[in-house]
Scaffold this motif. Structure first.
Motif, mmCIF file in Angstrom:
data_model
loop_
_atom_site.group_PDB
_atom_site.id
_atom_site.type_symbol
_atom_site.label_atom_id
_atom_site.label_comp_id
_atom_site.label_asym_id
_atom_site.label_seq_id
_atom_site.Cartn_x
_atom_site.Cartn_y
_atom_site.Cartn_z
ATOM 1 N N THR A 1 9.157 8.034 -3.295
ATOM 2 C CA THR A 1 9.922 7.627 -2.118
ATOM 3 C C THR A 1 10.741 6.396 -2.506
ATOM 4 O OG1 THR A 1 7.875 8.194 -0.992
ATOM 5 C CG2 THR A 1 9.666 7.458 0.403
ATOM 6 N N MET A 2 11.451 6.496 -3.599
ATOM 7 C CA MET A 2 12.260 5.412 -4.152
ATOM 8 C C MET A 2 11.396 4.155 -4.377
ATOM 9 S SD MET A 2 14.038 7.020 -1.438
ATOM 10 C CE MET A 2 15.572 7.899 -1.161
ATOM 11 N N CYS A 3 10.150 4.396 -4.801
ATOM 12 C CA CYS A 3 9.274 3.219 -4.894
ATOM 13 C C CYS A 3 8.482 3.103 -6.198
ATOM 14 C CB CYS A 3 8.327 3.167 -3.698
ATOM 15 S SG CYS A 3 7.249 4.572 -3.525
ATOM 16 N N VAL A 4 8.268 4.187 -6.933
ATOM 17 C CA VAL A 4 7.349 4.098 -8.078
ATOM 18 C C VAL A 4 8.103 3.512 -9.282
ATOM 19 C CG1 VAL A 4 5.678 5.376 -9.488
ATOM 20 C CG2 VAL A 4 6.100 6.075 -7.152
ATOM 21 N N ASN A 5 8.487 2.256 -9.166
ATOM 22 C CA ASN A 5 9.340 1.629 -10.186
ATOM 23 C C ASN A 5 8.701 1.626 -11.574
ATOM 24 O OD1 ASN A 5 10.816 1.152 -7.889
ATOM 25 N ND2 ASN A 5 11.352 -0.958 -8.400
ATOM 26 N N VAL B 1 14.243 -3.955 0.001
ATOM 27 C CA VAL B 1 13.128 -3.002 0.028
ATOM 28 C C VAL B 1 13.309 -1.923 -1.044
ATOM 29 C CG1 VAL B 1 12.042 -1.186 1.436
ATOM 30 C CG2 VAL B 1 12.519 -3.428 2.440
ATOM 31 N N MET B 2 14.535 -1.377 -1.140
ATOM 32 C CA MET B 2 14.756 -0.317 -2.120
ATOM 33 C C MET B 2 15.373 -0.845 -3.414
ATOM 34 S SD MET B 2 16.642 3.336 -1.646
ATOM 35 C CE MET B 2 15.693 3.927 -0.278
ATOM 36 N N CYS B 3 16.215 -1.865 -3.300
ATOM 37 C CA CYS B 3 16.961 -2.287 -4.497
ATOM 38 C C CYS B 3 16.268 -3.428 -5.259
ATOM 39 C CB CYS B 3 18.398 -2.654 -4.124
ATOM 40 S SG CYS B 3 18.530 -3.981 -2.915
ATOM 41 N N GLY B 4 15.119 -3.880 -4.776
ATOM 42 C CA GLY B 4 14.419 -4.978 -5.436
ATOM 43 C C GLY B 4 13.519 -4.509 -6.578
ATOM 44 N N GLY C 1 -1.797 -8.545 4.335
ATOM 45 C CA GLY C 1 -2.442 -9.276 3.231
ATOM 46 C C GLY C 1 -3.694 -8.578 2.728
ATOM 47 N N HIS C 2 -3.731 -7.238 2.830
ATOM 48 C CA HIS C 2 -4.918 -6.508 2.350
ATOM 49 C C HIS C 2 -5.127 -6.795 0.858
ATOM 50 C CE1 HIS C 2 -7.759 -3.385 1.464
ATOM 51 N NE2 HIS C 2 -7.802 -3.046 2.751
ATOM 52 N N PRO C 3 -6.326 -7.243 0.485
ATOM 53 C CA PRO C 3 -6.527 -7.676 -0.911
ATOM 54 C C PRO C 3 -6.198 -6.606 -1.946
ATOM 55 C CG PRO C 3 -8.438 -8.250 0.436
ATOM 56 C CD PRO C 3 -7.531 -7.445 1.316
ATOM 57 N N VAL C 4 -6.466 -5.336 -1.645
ATOM 58 C CA VAL C 4 -6.209 -4.294 -2.653
ATOM 59 C C VAL C 4 -4.693 -4.129 -2.871
ATOM 60 C CG1 VAL C 4 -6.604 -1.889 -3.306
ATOM 61 C CG2 VAL C 4 -8.384 -3.153 -2.084
ATOM 62 N N SER C 5 -3.928 -4.237 -1.792
ATOM 63 C CA SER C 5 -2.470 -4.150 -1.927
ATOM 64 C C SER C 5 -1.939 -5.356 -2.696
ATOM 65 C CB SER C 5 -1.808 -4.106 -0.544
ATOM 66 O OG SER C 5 -2.179 -2.936 0.134
ATOM 67 N N LEU C 6 -2.494 -6.533 -2.402
ATOM 68 C CA LEU C 6 -2.008 -7.743 -3.080
ATOM 69 C C LEU C 6 -2.344 -7.698 -4.574
ATOM 70 C CD1 LEU C 6 -2.891 -10.541 -0.475
ATOM 71 C CD2 LEU C 6 -0.872 -9.084 -0.587
ATOM 72 N N ALA C 7 -3.532 -7.194 -4.890
ATOM 73 C CA ALA C 7 -3.916 -7.063 -6.307
ATOM 74 C C ALA C 7 -3.001 -6.057 -6.999
ATOM 75 C CB ALA C 7 -5.376 -6.628 -6.417
ATOM 76 N N ALA C 8 -2.677 -4.977 -6.291
ATOM 77 C CA ALA C 8 -1.768 -3.971 -6.868
ATOM 78 C C ALA C 8 -0.398 -4.593 -7.132
ATOM 79 C CB ALA C 8 -1.637 -2.774 -5.923
ATOM 80 N N ALA C 9 0.084 -5.401 -6.182
ATOM 81 C CA ALA C 9 1.406 -6.019 -6.332
ATOM 82 C C ALA C 9 1.432 -6.956 -7.543
ATOM 83 C CB ALA C 9 1.777 -6.786 -5.064
ATOM 84 N N GLY D 1 8.960 -1.193 -4.307
ATOM 85 C CA GLY D 1 8.721 -1.604 -5.699
ATOM 86 C C GLY D 1 7.795 -2.792 -5.840
ATOM 87 N N ILE D 2 7.414 -3.434 -4.751
ATOM 88 C CA ILE D 2 6.505 -4.590 -4.864
ATOM 89 C C ILE D 2 5.132 -4.133 -5.375
ATOM 90 C CG2 ILE D 2 5.686 -4.585 -2.464
ATOM 91 C CD1 ILE D 2 5.761 -7.654 -2.517
ATOM 92 N N THR D 3 4.751 -2.908 -5.035
ATOM 93 C CA THR D 3 3.509 -2.340 -5.610
ATOM 94 C C THR D 3 3.796 -1.055 -6.373
ATOM 95 O OG1 THR D 3 3.062 -0.984 -3.671
ATOM 96 C CG2 THR D 3 2.018 -3.162 -3.710
ATOM 97 N N SER D 4 5.057 -0.664 -6.454
ATOM 98 C CA SER D 4 5.434 0.649 -7.009
ATOM 99 C C SER D 4 4.681 1.783 -6.316
ATOM 100 C CB SER D 4 5.205 0.695 -8.525
ATOM 101 O OG SER D 4 6.153 -0.116 -9.186
ATOM 102 N N GLY D 5 4.322 1.569 -5.069
ATOM 103 C CA GLY D 5 3.670 2.642 -4.311
ATOM 104 C C GLY D 5 2.182 2.786 -4.580
ATOM 105 N N TYR D 6 1.609 1.935 -5.433
ATOM 106 C CA TYR D 6 0.174 2.087 -5.727
ATOM 107 C C TYR D 6 -0.675 1.720 -4.517
ATOM 108 C CZ TYR D 6 1.075 3.145 -10.610
ATOM 109 O OH TYR D 6 1.493 3.768 -11.768
ATOM 110 N N ALA D 7 -0.130 0.915 -3.600
ATOM 111 C CA ALA D 7 -0.791 0.598 -2.330
ATOM 112 C C ALA D 7 0.310 0.167 -1.363
ATOM 113 C CB ALA D 7 -1.806 -0.535 -2.516
#
Ligand SMILES: Cc1ncc(COP(=O)(O)O)c(C=O)c1O
Length: 451
Positions: free
Chosen positions: A52-56, A251-254, A313-321, A279-285
């Protein structure tokens, strides 16, 4: 269960976004690695849309997976008001990759709520209400973000969307509202015309009522519209003149997509607020963020920020980022996007030369669009935007899917947004299939068979 059974079960109980429920366009995905994913039958797709234009960083990166697993084992969840190691480290990392002075970050669940929170910040800090955005823009699908969105997706929900948004026209050279004939029009004149238009709108609406101007730095789903040099600098200057905040939607171009970590870096401007997701997490979370100048954060020193969701601020998303940004840096993916992007640009130019159905190609880094037209003279879109695809466009998209290319089109535009780890050979693999698909459109045009 086989593929048909899995798909049948999925379709039986699930409700699909952006789809009619009777005929959703669903692929049953079973695994993904690098720039590819596979369905249950083992059919391989080359992912030209980064899902979804995210898995950088590409699929299946074990460094990010391991960081997420470690976070789950250490602390799976903490409330939005709690400090965690992941939060401390991600804030530090984001501050490092942002321009000086942008050093506070509000975490969201994705892009739409990042934009809505940006609006809250701008309204609070300026004490003004209106937000200006462009017609050719997409800022998300929640009711506030829909109001910010300029394109036709907004119309379905009007008038019940968030009030206070005014739209203006974007500098889109290929379909310029101000210059039907671009011959002899210099970049400087073109840019100035659009800045004059914006300034007139600011004056008509009243600068004392406008809190912020929100822009996709490079327009994404509306067709990779790249601002001409001087445009964003001009918007920044107008905002300074009229005390309006500049909010860029990255959101998309970063996160490397355009060949810089953030797209605004191409034009040397520093926004006041930056929204991000994908792209902040490349979709991993799931995660989004709103970056703000220290002065904006300081406004709230003794005032409450009225906003927040359970999972911010979910910790798993932040760790993924954090792990994802480390991968982008360690593997030099921004540089790869810039290099492969130059190569992509040449290939797209060659496709345009070879196919009468191609009206224009645009790209910056690994962010590209092929704009298909019925004929180059009239520039009539090959299929009308916002309407069901005509038979020719359906033939093109079906050919791409049958031949294992996962690519998205918004109406008559094919978007090329692959993971930033892609190689020239993999790009070539996808572009060869696109080449053959475009031949089908050329044939329909030559036979006068386009609806
Ligand atoms: C530029 C832009 N802004 C915002 C959004 C909304 O992000 P999300 O779907 O994460 O809410 C998108 C999604 O495609 C986008 O492209």
């Amino acid at each position: 269960m086989n593929q048909e059974e899995w798909l049948g079960l999925s379709l039986k109980h699930n409700f699909w976004t952006w789809s009619s429920q009777g005929s959703p366009d669903v692929i049953h995905v079973n695994r993904a690695e690098g720039v590819y994913f596979w369905d249950e039958m083992g059919k391989r797709f080359l992912d030209f849309n980064s899902m979804t234009m995210c898995v950088n960083i590409g699929h299946g990166n074990t460094r990010v997976q391991d960081a997420m697993i470690a976070q789950i084992r250490e602390l799976t969840f903490a409330g939005p008001h709690m400090s965690t190691r992941a939060r401390a480290l991600l804030g530090q990392k984001l501050a490092e990759i942002m321009p000086d002075g942008i050093d506070h970050f509000l975490y969201t669940l994705g892009g739409a709520d990042a934009n809505e929170n940006a609006v809250k910040l701008a309204r609070d800090c300026t004490g003004k209400n209106k937000i200006l955005t462009r017609y050719r823009s997409y800022h998300g699908a929640t009711m506030g973000a829909m109001a910010l969105t300029g394109d036709a997706r907004r119309l379905h929900w009007e008038p019940s969307v968030m009030p206070g948004v005014v739209h203006f026209i974007d500098p889109y050279r290929y379909r310029s509202a101000f210059y039907r004939n671009m011959e002899g029009v210099t970049d400087v004149q073109f840019t100035q015309a659009y800045l004059d238009h914006l300034e007139e709108i600011i004056q008509c609406e009243g600068p004392q009522t406008i809190a912020g101007i929100l822009l996709e730095t490079v327009t994404g789903t509306n067709g990779i519209i790249i601002p001409p040099d001087g445009y964003l600098q001009g918007v920044r200057a107008l905002c300074d003149k009229y005390k309006i905040l500049v909010i860029t939607d990255e959101v998309m171009c970063g996160f490397g997509r355009t060949g810089e970590m953030f797209a605004f870096e191409h034009w040397g401007i520093v926004p006041d607020i930056i929204t991000m997701a994908k792209g902040i997490t490349s979709g991993y979370a799931p995660l989004g963020a709103v970056a703000m100048r220290s002065e904006i954060a300081a406004y709230y020193k003794d005032r409450q920020f009225v906003g927040g969701l359970t999972y911010n601020g979910h910790p798993v998303s932040l760790a993924a980022a954090l792990a994802n940004i480390n991968v982008i840096q360690e593997d030099h993916l921004v540089e790869n996007a810039a290099l492969r992007g130059e190569w992509l640009k040449q290939k797209l130019t060659a496709l345009k030369a070879a196919h009468p159905c191609v009206g224009e190609v645009r790209s910056i880094g690994l962010f590209g669009a092929i704009e298909l037209v019925k004929d180059r003279e009239s520039r009539a879109p090959l299929t009308a935007f916002g309407k069901p695809l005509n038979a020719t466009m359906k033939k093109v998209t079906a050919y791409l899917a049958e031949n294992g290319i996962y690519i998205k089109n918004t109406g008559h535009m094919l978007l090329i947004i692959p993971p930033l780890i892609i190689t020239d050979a993999q790009l070539e693999e996808g572009l060869a299939v696109i080449d053959a698909a475009l031949q089908l459109a050329d044939e329909d045009i030559a036979l006068g068979q386009v609806e």
